[in-house]
Write a protein that holds these residues in place. Structure first.
Motif, PDB file in Angstrom:
ATOM      1  N   ASN A  14       0.512  -1.280  -0.322  1.00  0.00           N
ATOM      2  CA  ASN A  14      -0.178   0.160   0.064  1.00  0.00           C
ATOM      3  C   ASN A  14       1.018   1.206  -0.050  1.00  0.00           C
ATOM      4  O   ASN A  14       1.761   1.914   1.029  1.00  0.00           O
ATOM      5  CB  ASN A  14      -1.122  -0.435   0.961  1.00  0.00           C
ATOM      6  N   ARG A  15       1.596   2.783  -0.981  1.00  0.00           N
ATOM      7  CA  ARG A  15       1.752   2.952  -1.385  1.00  0.00           C
ATOM      8  C   ARG A  15       1.245   4.365  -0.874  1.00  0.00           C
ATOM      9  O   ARG A  15      -0.019   4.669  -1.082  1.00  0.00           O
ATOM     10  CB  ARG A  15       2.276   3.462  -2.511  1.00  0.00           C
ATOM     11  N   LYS A  16       1.942   4.730  -0.165  1.00  0.00           N
ATOM     12  CA  LYS A  16       1.676   6.360   0.871  1.00  0.00           C
ATOM     13  C   LYS A  16       2.609   6.792   0.671  1.00  0.00           C
ATOM     14  O   LYS A  16       3.540   6.929   1.323  1.00  0.00           O
ATOM     15  CB  LYS A  16       0.556   5.935   2.397  1.00  0.00           C
ATOM     16  N   LYS A  17       1.634   7.961   0.812  1.00  0.00           N
ATOM     17  CA  LYS A  17       2.968   9.571   1.045  1.00  0.00           C
ATOM     18  C   LYS A  17       3.084   9.700   1.990  1.00  0.00           C
ATOM     19  O   LYS A  17       1.356  10.275   2.681  1.00  0.00           O
ATOM     20  CB  LYS A  17       2.481  10.562   0.100  1.00  0.00           C
ATOM     21  N   VAL A  22       9.362  12.220   8.443  1.00  0.00           N
ATOM     22  CA  VAL A  22       9.013  10.842  10.122  1.00  0.00           C
ATOM     23  C   VAL A  22      10.594  10.447  10.537  1.00  0.00           C
ATOM     24  O   VAL A  22      10.303  10.793  11.625  1.00  0.00           O
ATOM     25  CB  VAL A  22       8.284   9.608   9.394  1.00  0.00           C
ATOM     26  N   GLY A  23      11.665  10.382   9.461  1.00  0.00           N
ATOM     27  CA  GLY A  23      12.937  10.163  10.179  1.00  0.00           C
ATOM     28  C   GLY A  23      14.157   9.488  10.176  1.00  0.00           C
ATOM     29  O   GLY A  23      15.040   9.203  10.299  1.00  0.00           O
TER      30      GLY A  23
END
Ligand code: GTP
Length: 415
Positions: A14-17, A22-23
């Motif tokens: 599930n590709r999310k932007k 976040v680091g």
């Protein structure tokens, strides 16, 4: 490859932007810092006939005098060759990166009267290093594993211009499943350019014919153009035609270079037009050292470990799985119990059938006896009936009754 069996469902990616930083993009830096702190270690082994320039090449590769130059002796005197497996370690540092380099030097083989088994001490040495690692892995405290496994084996081929010798083939066949084999044509400066080309072709044909696996840079998908080209260039040079020298000589244009000076000119070690030393160093040190370490751990050592545990009768993955998974353990116990019940049932059925058979046999026998007795009685009765009928006829006809056998004598009838 994620190590899961093909039957398991694969979670869709599930590709999310991300909305903000976040680091975790800092992970490579963290790995980098940890590696810098710990340092690296690398163990290379050199194998080949005596005097092919093994020690010299190692010195040339790591630009360190790991080996002191061997004395060139007076004629008839032994020139101080390597006689047993020796391991030399050195801590070297470059741009703050520490590398513990270990070189395992093996005695030149082909030197003995009987060379049949000259591969054995070398294979034993490689396996002993695997065993030492396996032993550490099996310990309760596995925090600091010392990795002394051989990550690469540079195999020196004599610069004859011919194909491989039987001893080379035997050696490589024994070694290729245990170590990353890197074949090199030694002292390539003693061959002409055409001889080098021909020799490489013959060696590669022999290697393919005997099914020997040598180390080659792997070609991954999604690799950038530059890396693909770099790898192709390296592959095109295998087996590397190398020249070793830890001497500085003056080249014709006045530069000071590492090389070998001859009356007809200078062979430069670091000049790609003169030999393949640069490409060998690039693969071994600059681009594929980590690949060699990984392949040793993930494939060569793993295969050795699995074979070893199998030979000991342990299917290790299964046993570890059961150890850590109570459901699997229960399922195994249930299966064992069911198998035991099935066995008992089969045994009981067999005993029952046997008993029925015995009973049937007995019944048949008594039936036959009964018939026989019945027949006897019937015959006796029939005889009695016939006798009585005979007597009746005599009485009726007035004839005297014939005394039964023995009666005549008893009552004085007859003569
Ligand atoms: P062992 O310890 O007996 O197994 O020998 P080795 O294979 O370690 O060979 P070593 O490096 O001691 O070299 C033997 C001789 O060959 C030395 O005199 C070296 O100077 C010479 N030599 C080493 N490399 C080359 C090379 O690439 N070309 C030529 N022509 N000579 C070389």
């Amino acid at each position: 490859v994620n190590g899961h069996s093909g039957t398991q469902p694969v979670n869709p990616i599930n590709r999310k932007k991300l909305a903000s930083w976040v680091g975790f993009s800092n992970l490579p830096n963290q790995v980098h810092r940890r590696s810098m702190r710990r340092g690296f270690n690398f163990t290379a082994m050199v194998v080949g006939e005596s005097g092919l320039g093994k020690s010299t090449l190692i010195n040339t590769l790591f630009e360190t005098k790991l080996y002191e130059p061997k004395q060139i002796p007076a004629p008839g005197v032994d020139r101080g060759r390597t006689v047993q497996i020796e391991s030399i370690s050195a801590d070297i540092e470059e741009n703050g990166v520490r590398l513990k380099l270990t070189v395992v030097d093996t005695p030149g083989f082909g030197d003995f009267v009987n060379n049949d088994e000259s591969w054995r001490p070398i294979v034993d040495n490689i396996e002993a290093r695997f065993d030492a690692y396996l032993e550490q892995e099996n310990r309760v405290n596995r925090l600091k594993l010392v990795d002394n496994r051989v990550h690469a084996c540079i195999y020196f081929i004599q610069p004859t211009g011919h194909s491989l010798k039987p001893i080379d083939i035997e050696f490589m066949r024994r070694l290729h499943t245990k170590v990353n084999l890197i074949p090199v044509i030694a002292k390539a400066d003693t061959l002409t350019e055409e001889e080098v080309v021909l020799s490489k072709r013959r060696v590669l044909a022999d290697i393919a014919h005997h099914g020997i696996r040598i180390f080659q840079p792997p070609q991954y998908e999604n690799e950038d153009e530059e890396t693909i080209q770099e790898n192709e260039e390296i592959i095109s040079k295998v087996p590397f035609a190398v020249v070793g020298s830890d001497n500085i000589v003056r080249s014709p244009n006045g530069r000071e270079v590492r090389g070998r000076a001859y009356p007809w000119g200078v062979i430069e070690v670091d000049n790609e037009e003169h030999c393949d030393f640069v490409k060998l160093r690039q693969m071994l040190v600059r681009t594929h050292m980590e690949e060699l370490r990984e392949h040793t751990n993930d494939i060569l050592y793993e295969n050795y470990r699995t074979d070893k545990l199998k030979a000991m009768g342990v299917s290790q993955d299964e046993s570890v799985f059961k150890e850590t998974n109570p459901a699997a353990k229960q399922a195994e116990e249930r299966a064992l119990h069911e198998a035991k019940l099935a066995k008992m049932e089969a045994e009981m059925k067999m005993v029952f059938q046997q008993k029925v058979q015995e009973k049937e046999q007995k019944l048949k026998q008594s039936e036959e006896e009964l018939y026989a007795r019945h027949r006897e009685m019937k015959e006796a009765l029939e005889k009695q009936r016939l006798d009585l009928e005979d007597k009746k006829r005599r009485v009726e006809s007035g004839r005297p009754l014939t005394p039964e056998k023995g009666t005549k004598k008893r009552f004085g009838i007859g003569k």
